[in-house]
Design an enzyme around this catalytic site. Structure first.
Site, PDB file in Angstrom:
ATOM      1  N   ARG A  88     -12.204   6.444   6.226  1.00 23.68           N
ATOM      2  CA  ARG A  88     -11.024   5.834   7.054  1.00 23.68           C
ATOM      3  C   ARG A  88     -11.154   6.341   8.711  1.00 23.68           C
ATOM      4  O   ARG A  88     -10.575   6.119   9.387  1.00 23.68           O
ATOM      5  CB  ARG A  88     -10.024   6.647   6.753  1.00 23.68           C
ATOM      6  CG  ARG A  88      -8.940   5.687   5.787  1.00 23.68           C
ATOM      7  CD  ARG A  88      -7.798   6.616   5.433  1.00 23.68           C
ATOM      8  NE  ARG A  88      -6.566   5.958   5.010  1.00 23.68           N
ATOM      9  CZ  ARG A  88      -6.204   5.743   3.871  1.00 23.68           C
ATOM     10  NH1 ARG A  88      -7.009   5.975   2.857  1.00 23.68           N
ATOM     11  NH2 ARG A  88      -5.005   5.364   3.455  1.00 23.68           N
ATOM     12  N   ARG A 127       6.695  -1.053  -2.097  1.00 25.34           N
ATOM     13  CA  ARG A 127       5.949  -0.679  -3.163  1.00 25.34           C
ATOM     14  C   ARG A 127       6.549   0.591  -4.025  1.00 25.34           C
ATOM     15  O   ARG A 127       7.226   1.128  -3.723  1.00 25.34           O
ATOM     16  CB  ARG A 127       4.665  -0.062  -2.644  1.00 25.34           C
ATOM     17  CG  ARG A 127       3.760   0.718  -3.491  1.00 25.34           C
ATOM     18  CD  ARG A 127       2.213   0.832  -3.015  1.00 25.34           C
ATOM     19  NE  ARG A 127       2.311   1.473  -1.580  1.00 25.34           N
ATOM     20  CZ  ARG A 127       1.245   1.638  -0.916  1.00 25.34           C
ATOM     21  NH1 ARG A 127       0.027   1.097  -1.343  1.00 25.34           N
ATOM     22  NH2 ARG A 127       1.058   2.115   0.259  1.00 25.34           N
TER      23      ARG A 127
HETATM   24  P1  ADP Z   1      -2.920  -0.578  -0.762  1.00 26.83           P
HETATM   25  O1  ADP Z   1      -3.627   0.120  -1.866  1.00 26.83           O
HETATM   26  O2  ADP Z   1      -4.167  -1.237   0.141  1.00 26.83           O
HETATM   27  O3  ADP Z   1      -2.370   0.293   0.110  1.00 26.83           O
HETATM   28  P2  ADP Z   1      -1.447  -1.937  -2.735  1.00 26.83           P
HETATM   29  O4  ADP Z   1      -2.546  -2.470  -3.532  1.00 26.83           O
HETATM   30  O5  ADP Z   1      -0.837  -0.590  -3.161  1.00 26.83           O
HETATM   31  O6  ADP Z   1      -2.026  -1.611  -1.174  1.00 26.83           O
HETATM   32  O7  ADP Z   1      -0.467  -2.955  -2.329  1.00 26.83           O
HETATM   33  C1  ADP Z   1       0.572  -2.765  -1.496  1.00 26.83           C
HETATM   34  C2  ADP Z   1       1.883  -3.390  -2.068  1.00 26.83           C
HETATM   35  O8  ADP Z   1       1.898  -4.683  -1.725  1.00 26.83           O
HETATM   36  C3  ADP Z   1       2.413  -2.919  -3.655  1.00 26.83           C
HETATM   37  O9  ADP Z   1       3.355  -2.940  -3.886  1.00 26.83           O
HETATM   38  C4  ADP Z   1       1.724  -4.571  -4.416  1.00 26.83           C
HETATM   39  O10 ADP Z   1       2.312  -4.723  -5.269  1.00 26.83           O
HETATM   40  C5  ADP Z   1       1.826  -5.215  -3.147  1.00 26.83           C
HETATM   41  N1  ADP Z   1       0.871  -6.502  -2.972  1.00 26.83           N
HETATM   42  C6  ADP Z   1      -0.319  -6.201  -3.135  1.00 26.83           C
HETATM   43  N2  ADP Z   1      -1.182  -7.469  -2.793  1.00 26.83           N
HETATM   44  C7  ADP Z   1      -0.330  -8.367  -2.750  1.00 26.83           C
HETATM   45  C8  ADP Z   1      -0.336  -9.656  -2.701  1.00 26.83           C
HETATM   46  N3  ADP Z   1      -1.293 -10.453  -2.456  1.00 26.83           N
HETATM   47  N4  ADP Z   1       1.052 -10.473  -2.566  1.00 26.83           N
HETATM   48  C9  ADP Z   1       2.210  -9.957  -2.704  1.00 26.83           C
HETATM   49  N5  ADP Z   1       2.052  -8.399  -2.789  1.00 26.83           N
HETATM   50  C10 ADP Z   1       1.044  -7.785  -2.833  1.00 26.83           C
HETATM   51  P1  AMP Z   2      -3.660   5.690   0.429  1.00 29.97           P
HETATM   52  O1  AMP Z   2      -3.477   6.025  -1.237  1.00 29.97           O
HETATM   53  O2  AMP Z   2      -5.298   5.071   0.512  1.00 29.97           O
HETATM   54  O3  AMP Z   2      -2.817   4.813   1.066  1.00 29.97           O
HETATM   55  O4  AMP Z   2      -3.762   6.964   0.956  1.00 29.97           O
HETATM   56  C1  AMP Z   2      -2.766   7.787   1.085  1.00 29.97           C
HETATM   57  C2  AMP Z   2      -2.785   8.974   2.224  1.00 29.97           C
HETATM   58  O5  AMP Z   2      -3.719   9.867   1.580  1.00 29.97           O
HETATM   59  C3  AMP Z   2      -3.288   8.271   3.473  1.00 29.97           C
HETATM   60  O6  AMP Z   2      -2.157   7.866   4.253  1.00 29.97           O
HETATM   61  C4  AMP Z   2      -3.994   9.764   4.157  1.00 29.97           C
HETATM   62  O7  AMP Z   2      -2.922  10.596   4.541  1.00 29.97           O
HETATM   63  C5  AMP Z   2      -4.622  10.270   2.998  1.00 29.97           C
HETATM   64  N1  AMP Z   2      -5.827   9.985   2.712  1.00 29.97           N
HETATM   65  C6  AMP Z   2      -6.417   8.939   1.910  1.00 29.97           C
HETATM   66  N2  AMP Z   2      -7.821   8.670   2.196  1.00 29.97           N
HETATM   67  C7  AMP Z   2      -8.076   9.348   3.132  1.00 29.97           C
HETATM   68  C8  AMP Z   2      -9.386   9.705   3.678  1.00 29.97           C
HETATM   69  N3  AMP Z   2     -10.397   8.861   3.803  1.00 29.97           N
HETATM   70  N4  AMP Z   2      -9.198  10.172   5.147  1.00 29.97           N
HETATM   71  C9  AMP Z   2      -8.057  11.076   5.352  1.00 29.97           C
HETATM   72  N5  AMP Z   2      -7.013  10.900   4.720  1.00 29.97           N
HETATM   73  C10 AMP Z   2      -6.915  10.184   3.567  1.00 29.97           C
END
Ligand code: ADP
Ligand code: AMP
Length: 216
Positions: A88, A127
């Site tokens: 990141r 979410r």
């Molecule tokens: P990230 O891991 O990148 O943070 P997530 O996979 O958790 O994102 O997705 C964030 C939110 O958006 C979740 O609630 C998921 O169900 C929804 N989401 C993910 N992809 C799509 C899509 N293509 N269309 C609509 N909603 C989506």
């Molecule tokens: P995520 O599940 O990827 O949305 O991550 C949730 C949170 O975990 C982020 O907003 C950061 O606070 C922490 N985190 C996850 N991955 C990293 C990373 N590679 N470096 C620093 N913080 C991280």
């Protein structure tokens, strides 16, 4: 196959990786999920990390690189893995390169999911995540069959504290300043492909598979 899935928070990385790891038999390495699991297990690392996570800040490069280094040494990560949420920062990308070099290995593909800001906000605020297995839902776009209950394991769904609007704004700012520069870092190597994340779950997945086919 060693893949990195990139994109802003809420882009759909976790949702797409749930399918990718099954179809390609990859070991899923999500640093966010590792921190949340450590917190669920009451470990000092999890409790320390959650202080930053809940505010929408990044956990330090030092702590994060160390948990990834240890995770990559496990036998299930030797041949195939999918990284989600790491690296990141550019410093983490450089650290990852060094770790992989030591293992005489390298990344084969970087997939960058591109989504606009309004969609990111909608996706993060709606979410819901399973407390037990970590499966992800969305109140409107992917609702569970029974309100508040995980389809896969029957666990309770909750809203992550860092999905509250204040944290979300902070995370997006940090993404712009600290994480986005990594796109350039990998695109210079010719292994990065952008995928349009503003489509249905299935259409995004189809494009990711096609992009992987081009690079690997
Ligand atoms: P990230 O891991 O990148 O943070 P997530 O996979 O958790 O994102 O997705 C964030 C939110 O958006 C979740 O609630 C998921 O169900 C929804 N989401 C993910 N992809 C799509 C899509 N293509 N269309 C609509 N909603 C989506
Ligand atoms: P995520 O599940 O990827 O949305 O991550 C949730 C949170 O975990 C982020 O907003 C950061 O606070 C922490 N985190 C996850 N991955 C990293 C990373 N590679 N470096 C620093 N913080 C991280």
């Amino acid at each position: 196959m060693k893949i990195l899935l990139m994109g802003p928070p809420g882009a759909g990385k976790g949702s797409q990786s749930e399918k990718l790891v099954k179809d390609y038999e990859l070991t899923n390495i999500s640093t966010g999920e590792m921190f949340r699991e450590a917190y669920r297990n009451n470990s000092p690392l999890g409790i320390e990390a959650m202080r930053y996570i809940n505010k929408g800040e990044l956990v330090s490069d030092e702590i994060t690189n160390e948990i990834v280094r240890k995770r990559l040494l496990r036998s299930d990560a030797e041949r195939c893995f999918l990284l989600d949420g790491y690296p990141r920062t550019v410093a983490q990308a450089e650290a990852l390169d060094k770790m992989l070099e030591k293992m005489q290995s390298k990344l084969n593909a970087v997939i960058n999911i591109v989504v606009d800001k309004q969609a990111i906000l909608e996706r993060m605020v709606g979410r819901r995540v399973c407390k037990s297995c970590g499966s992800t839902y969305h109140l409107s776009f992917k609702p569970p069959r029974v309100d508040g209950v995980c389809d896969s394991c029957g666990g309770e769904l909750y809203q992550r504290e860092d999905d509250q609007l204040d944290s979300v704004k902070n995370r997006l700012e940090i993404y712009e300043t600290k994480t986005k520069p990594i796109i350039d870092y990998y695109s210079k190597r010719g292994i990065l492909r952008n995928v349009d994340g503003m489509q249905s779950f299935d259409a995004v997945y189809k494009d990711i598979k096609q992009a992987l086919g081009e690079v690997i």
